[in-house]
Design an enzyme around this catalytic site. Structure first.
Site, mmCIF file in Angstrom:
data_model
loop_
_atom_site.group_PDB
_atom_site.id
_atom_site.type_symbol
_atom_site.label_atom_id
_atom_site.label_comp_id
_atom_site.label_asym_id
_atom_site.label_seq_id
_atom_site.Cartn_x
_atom_site.Cartn_y
_atom_site.Cartn_z
ATOM 1 N N GLU A 23 -34.827 79.621 -71.187
ATOM 2 C CA GLU A 23 -34.717 79.114 -69.802
ATOM 3 C C GLU A 23 -33.451 78.282 -69.744
ATOM 4 O O GLU A 23 -33.401 77.199 -70.332
ATOM 5 C CB GLU A 23 -35.918 78.218 -69.469
ATOM 6 C CG GLU A 23 -37.236 78.928 -69.366
ATOM 7 C CD GLU A 23 -37.351 79.745 -68.090
ATOM 8 O OE1 GLU A 23 -36.460 79.657 -67.223
ATOM 9 O OE2 GLU A 23 -38.328 80.486 -67.974
ATOM 10 N N CYS B 230 -31.990 71.830 -63.312
ATOM 11 C CA CYS B 230 -31.490 73.195 -63.495
ATOM 12 C C CYS B 230 -31.650 74.037 -62.240
ATOM 13 O O CYS B 230 -30.806 74.871 -61.925
ATOM 14 C CB CYS B 230 -32.227 73.865 -64.647
ATOM 15 S SG CYS B 230 -33.995 73.997 -64.335
ATOM 16 N N GLY C 39 -30.970 83.064 -68.279
ATOM 17 C CA GLY C 39 -32.082 83.139 -69.220
ATOM 18 C C GLY C 39 -32.659 84.509 -69.455
ATOM 19 O O GLY C 39 -32.282 85.489 -68.811
ATOM 20 N N PRO D 190 -38.112 67.507 -79.682
ATOM 21 C CA PRO D 190 -37.717 66.888 -78.410
ATOM 22 C C PRO D 190 -36.202 66.699 -78.322
ATOM 23 O O PRO D 190 -35.506 66.737 -79.343
ATOM 24 C CB PRO D 190 -38.410 65.522 -78.453
ATOM 25 C CG PRO D 190 -39.387 65.587 -79.584
ATOM 26 C CD PRO D 190 -38.837 66.569 -80.558
ATOM 27 N N LYS E 194 -44.645 74.415 -71.861
ATOM 28 C CA LYS E 194 -44.628 75.397 -72.951
ATOM 29 C C LYS E 194 -45.842 75.214 -73.868
ATOM 30 O O LYS E 194 -46.463 76.178 -74.304
ATOM 31 C CB LYS E 194 -43.339 75.247 -73.764
ATOM 32 C CG LYS E 194 -42.070 75.586 -72.970
ATOM 33 C CD LYS E 194 -40.832 75.218 -73.757
ATOM 34 C CE LYS E 194 -39.545 75.425 -72.958
ATOM 35 N NZ LYS E 194 -39.332 76.792 -72.510
ATOM 36 N N GLU F 1 -41.688 82.318 -67.518
ATOM 37 C CA GLU F 1 -42.807 81.454 -67.874
ATOM 38 C C GLU F 1 -43.681 81.303 -66.641
ATOM 39 O O GLU F 1 -43.245 81.536 -65.516
ATOM 40 C CB GLU F 1 -42.283 80.083 -68.322
ATOM 41 C CG GLU F 1 -41.451 80.161 -69.575
ATOM 42 C CD GLU F 1 -40.983 78.797 -70.066
ATOM 43 O OE1 GLU F 1 -40.005 78.274 -69.515
ATOM 44 O OE2 GLU F 1 -41.607 78.268 -70.994
ATOM 45 N N GLU G 92 -21.856 75.256 -64.423
ATOM 46 C CA GLU G 92 -22.879 74.248 -64.151
ATOM 47 C C GLU G 92 -22.322 72.855 -64.464
ATOM 48 O O GLU G 92 -21.836 72.611 -65.566
ATOM 49 C CB GLU G 92 -24.097 74.525 -65.036
ATOM 50 C CG GLU G 92 -25.246 73.607 -64.756
ATOM 51 C CD GLU G 92 -26.429 73.848 -65.685
ATOM 52 O OE1 GLU G 92 -26.220 73.916 -66.910
ATOM 53 O OE2 GLU G 92 -27.558 73.963 -65.179
ATOM 54 N N GLU H 156 -32.800 64.764 -78.241
ATOM 55 C CA GLU H 156 -32.443 63.512 -78.922
ATOM 56 C C GLU H 156 -32.025 62.404 -77.960
ATOM 57 O O GLU H 156 -32.066 61.235 -78.317
ATOM 58 C CB GLU H 156 -31.369 63.760 -79.990
ATOM 59 C CG GLU H 156 -30.067 64.370 -79.489
ATOM 60 C CD GLU H 156 -30.072 65.896 -79.539
ATOM 61 O OE1 GLU H 156 -31.078 66.492 -79.115
ATOM 62 O OE2 GLU H 156 -29.064 66.483 -79.973
ATOM 63 N N GLY I 82 -29.347 77.373 -67.798
ATOM 64 C CA GLY I 82 -28.744 76.643 -66.688
ATOM 65 C C GLY I 82 -28.707 77.446 -65.396
ATOM 66 O O GLY I 82 -29.117 78.603 -65.342
ATOM 67 N N ASP J 138 -35.777 56.146 -71.095
ATOM 68 C CA ASP J 138 -34.865 56.892 -71.992
ATOM 69 C C ASP J 138 -34.115 58.016 -71.293
ATOM 70 O O ASP J 138 -33.002 58.353 -71.679
ATOM 71 C CB ASP J 138 -35.562 57.355 -73.290
ATOM 72 C CG ASP J 138 -36.533 58.512 -73.136
ATOM 73 O OD1 ASP J 138 -36.800 58.955 -72.006
ATOM 74 O OD2 ASP J 138 -37.046 58.986 -74.178
HETATM 75 P P1 NAD Z 1 -28.846 71.519 -74.773
HETATM 76 O O1 NAD Z 1 -28.778 72.991 -74.863
HETATM 77 O O2 NAD Z 1 -27.687 70.725 -75.229
HETATM 78 O O3 NAD Z 1 -30.092 70.970 -75.602
HETATM 79 C C1 NAD Z 1 -31.404 71.415 -75.356
HETATM 80 C C2 NAD Z 1 -32.230 71.214 -76.604
HETATM 81 O O4 NAD Z 1 -31.712 72.068 -77.619
HETATM 82 C C3 NAD Z 1 -32.198 69.800 -77.177
HETATM 83 O O5 NAD Z 1 -33.469 69.472 -77.670
HETATM 84 C C4 NAD Z 1 -31.212 69.920 -78.321
HETATM 85 O O6 NAD Z 1 -31.427 68.980 -79.333
HETATM 86 C C5 NAD Z 1 -31.518 71.324 -78.808
HETATM 87 N N1 NAD Z 1 -30.437 71.959 -79.561
HETATM 88 C C6 NAD Z 1 -29.101 71.779 -79.437
HETATM 89 N N2 NAD Z 1 -28.442 72.546 -80.343
HETATM 90 C C7 NAD Z 1 -29.394 73.219 -81.046
HETATM 91 C C8 NAD Z 1 -29.349 74.170 -82.105
HETATM 92 N N3 NAD Z 1 -28.197 74.571 -82.657
HETATM 93 N N4 NAD Z 1 -30.516 74.671 -82.574
HETATM 94 C C9 NAD Z 1 -31.691 74.288 -82.038
HETATM 95 N N5 NAD Z 1 -31.792 73.375 -81.054
HETATM 96 C C10 NAD Z 1 -30.654 72.852 -80.551
HETATM 97 O O7 NAD Z 1 -29.229 71.194 -73.259
HETATM 98 P P2 NAD Z 1 -29.327 69.766 -72.597
HETATM 99 O O8 NAD Z 1 -27.953 69.258 -72.369
HETATM 100 O O9 NAD Z 1 -30.324 68.944 -73.345
HETATM 101 O O10 NAD Z 1 -30.025 70.137 -71.193
HETATM 102 C C11 NAD Z 1 -29.326 70.530 -70.084
HETATM 103 C C12 NAD Z 1 -29.361 72.032 -69.931
HETATM 104 O O11 NAD Z 1 -30.709 72.495 -69.825
HETATM 105 C C13 NAD Z 1 -28.702 72.475 -68.639
HETATM 106 O O12 NAD Z 1 -27.917 73.607 -68.871
HETATM 107 C C14 NAD Z 1 -29.881 72.813 -67.745
HETATM 108 O O13 NAD Z 1 -29.594 73.712 -66.698
HETATM 109 C C15 NAD Z 1 -30.837 73.378 -68.724
HETATM 110 N N6 NAD Z 1 -32.197 73.359 -68.171
HETATM 111 C C16 NAD Z 1 -32.776 74.545 -67.804
HETATM 112 C C17 NAD Z 1 -34.054 74.558 -67.253
HETATM 113 C C18 NAD Z 1 -34.738 75.847 -66.859
HETATM 114 O O14 NAD Z 1 -35.951 75.835 -66.736
HETATM 115 N N7 NAD Z 1 -34.029 76.935 -66.672
HETATM 116 C C19 NAD Z 1 -34.734 73.349 -67.078
HETATM 117 C C20 NAD Z 1 -34.105 72.165 -67.448
HETATM 118 C C21 NAD Z 1 -32.835 72.180 -67.998
#
Ligand code: NAD
Length: 490
Positions: A255, A288, A457, A181, A166, A461, A385, A183, A257, A98
């Site tokens: 946490e 990230c 961020g 999680p 977490k 953690e 990013e 989607e 980007g 997935d």
């Molecule tokens: P995203 O912000 O689009 O989504 C992350 C999560 O938030 C998903 O589960 C999504 O469904 C949820 N979400 C989206 N809108 C929401 C809302 N309004 N309310 C509550 N939840 C909501 O991020 P993504 O595209 O899934 O992941 C990529 C991003 O994550 C990149 O910017 C990457 O750098 C960052 N990232 C950071 C770390 C770190 O540890 N700093 C680790 C991995 C990824």
């Protein structure tokens, strides 16, 4: 219950896990494989009713779970870790299907780490004893009390690793949790619920509500009954969550980007630096903490580019389910368009492609490992990013210039610095990020702090830092001498 999905022979529930039972939605969304966009099936979409049920279950479970000592909670969490281990193969298959994460990376890195994320924090919680502070006036008992119901929201690039990172400390500290999680990659989080169930975690201690961010996630983080929100994801989502949490004064850990510098000093071991440089394409660049902005000293730039090109040319692009593959697909067609858009705009703006630049022939969601140079610090591709296999390279003539370039974005997650160790460490001290690796990359220890500054961020953690966030710190003050009330008392 909705029909179990069959993902390459692994059965996984598409439903929520609330109060110790599977709960289905009538509303569903379709999940696709990044490798070829074939359908993996329908996933339940969490409605207001499911979010409400999960929060109520977590609230009901909290008094008994939080009343246990860390030592009493540990056997539950050790069993949870064991149950994750028993399902190792299934976790590997699900996330490579997935999320498109490499099967080899899942097997050797992510799954062992997911187990450790649970068992290590269960063990570490035993050391969170009351910290006595003795002063002349009083004896202070400083306690780490469980905070309450915690919402955990994770992104698609590392769902199993980040969810357990977490969950481990949140549960070990005595909180009850609701995991939402991502989607685009929800399957390993669903299997985590099976592992928790088999481990005998009491109903309501750990809940999973599937669904989209804009719908299910937004409903979850807006609930005033939450004690904490732990989020990993993008900056725009974090701003939204911080506003929703702010309305209820719920503390958030964010946490986010990165646009981390990869600095190569004049005295670096160039071939080693170049070999590590090629690692920045891992997970198709959807990492990230990758060093995505190469900053290379003028005098070694040509040699470095030639060495890194050699390593990149050898990278094995292919199916993530094949153990020999080193670069897999980009998660989603929307992300492919986004990444290609960055490259296109950079080239139109005058950037030069050192390698890559377009789709990879292996499949529709594959992008060639790409490196761009001839850039200005203000260019979009230097500042934003990309989250794909796209890196940039700029050169510098002095340490001061390298540091100015390194610090010249709104991000501040991590960094890499190659050079003679004392020299590289001195440069690293001046780089404004949450962490930086010297002559190495990706060394992580669960006891060490992890997190970013600036737009990368809020919060840390790892080790004690996780517990500081997931606990309420309370000071119980016991006077040493009999206390007599007096208005003249200071
Ligand atoms: P995203 O912000 O689009 O989504 C992350 C999560 O938030 C998903 O589960 C999504 O469904 C949820 N979400 C989206 N809108 C929401 C809302 N309004 N309310 C509550 N939840 C909501 O991020 P993504 O595209 O899934 O992941 C990529 C991003 O994550 C990149 O910017 C990457 O750098 C960052 N990232 C950071 C770390 C770190 O540890 N700093 C680790 C991995 C990824």
């Amino acid at each position: 219950m909705n029909k179990m999905l069959d993902v390459s022979g692994i059965a996984v529930s598409p439903d929520h896990y609330i109060n110790g039972a599977r709960v289905a939605s009538n509303e569903t969304f379709e999940l696709f494989r990044p490798i070829d966009q074939s359908s993996l099936g329908q996933i339940s979409e969490g409605t207001a009713e499911h979010v409400e049920a999960a929060i109520s279950a977590a609230e009901r479970a909290f008094p008994a779970w939080s009343a246990l000592s860390a030592a009493e909670r540990k056997p539950y969490l050790d069993r949870f870790a064991e149950e994750i281990g028993k399902r190792a193969d299934a976790f590997c298959v699900l996330e490579s299907n997935d999320a498109g994460v490499l099967l080899s990376r899942m097997r050797h890195g992510v799954v062992p780490r997911a187990k450790l994320n649970i068992s290590w924090f269960a063990e570490h919680a035993l050391k969170l004893q009351d910290h006595p502070i003795d002063t002349e006036q009083a004896h202070h008992i400083v306690r780490h009390d469980p905070a309450g119901v915690v919402a955990i929201i994770t992104p698609w690039n590392a769902p199993l690793m980040l969810s357990t990172w977490k969950l481990g400390p949140a549960l070990a500290a005595g909180n009850t949790c609701i995991l939402k999680p991502p989607e685009w990659a929800p399957l390993t989080c669903s299997l985590l619920a099976d592992a928790a169930d088999a481990a005998g975690l009491p109903p309501g201690v750990f809940n999973v509500v599937q669904g989209s961010g804009a719908n299910t996630g937004a409903k979850l983080v807006s609930d005033p009954r939450l004690a904490r929100i732990s989020f990993t994801g993008s900056v725009p989502t974090a701003k939204w969550i911080a506003q929703a949490a702010g309305a209820n004064l719920v503390p958030c850990s964010l946490e986010l980007g990165g646009k981390s510098p990869f600095i190569v000093l004049e005295d670096a071991d160039i071939d080693n630096a170049a070999a590590t440089g090629a690692l920045m394409y891992r997970n198709a660049g959807q990492v990230c903490l990758a060093g995505t902005r190469f900053l290379v000293h003028d005098k070694v730039a040509e040699k470095f580019v030639a060495a890194m090109r050699g390593h990149v040319e050898k990278l094995n692009v292919g199916d993530p389910r094949d153990e020999a593959t080193e670069i897999g697909p980009v998660i989603h067609p929307r992300q492919v368009e986004r990444v290609l858009g960055f490259i296109e705009r950079a080239v139109v703006g005058g950037a030069e492609l050192l390698w890559g630049g377009s789709k990879h022939p292996f499949g529709a969601q594959y992008i060639q490992p790409t490196m761009l140079t001839r850039l200005q610090q203000s260019d979009e591709i230097v500042q934003n990013e990309v989250f794909g296999p796209v890196l940039t390279l700029q050169t510098f003539g002095s340490d001061d210039e390298a540091i100015a370039l390194a610090n010249g974005t709104d991000y501040g997650l991590g960094g890499v610095c190659y050079g003679e160790t004392t020299h590289a460490t001195a440069v690293a001290e001046r780089v404004r990020t949450g962490f930086i690796w010297i002559n190495s990359f990706g060394i992580r220890d669960l006891a060490a702090p992890f997190g970013g500054i600036k737009r990368s961020g809020i919060g840390r953690e790892g080790g004690n830092w996780s517990f500081e966030f997931f606990c309420d710190i309370k000071d119980i003050v016991v006077p040493k001498k009999p206390f007599r009330a007096s208005f003249s008392q200071r």
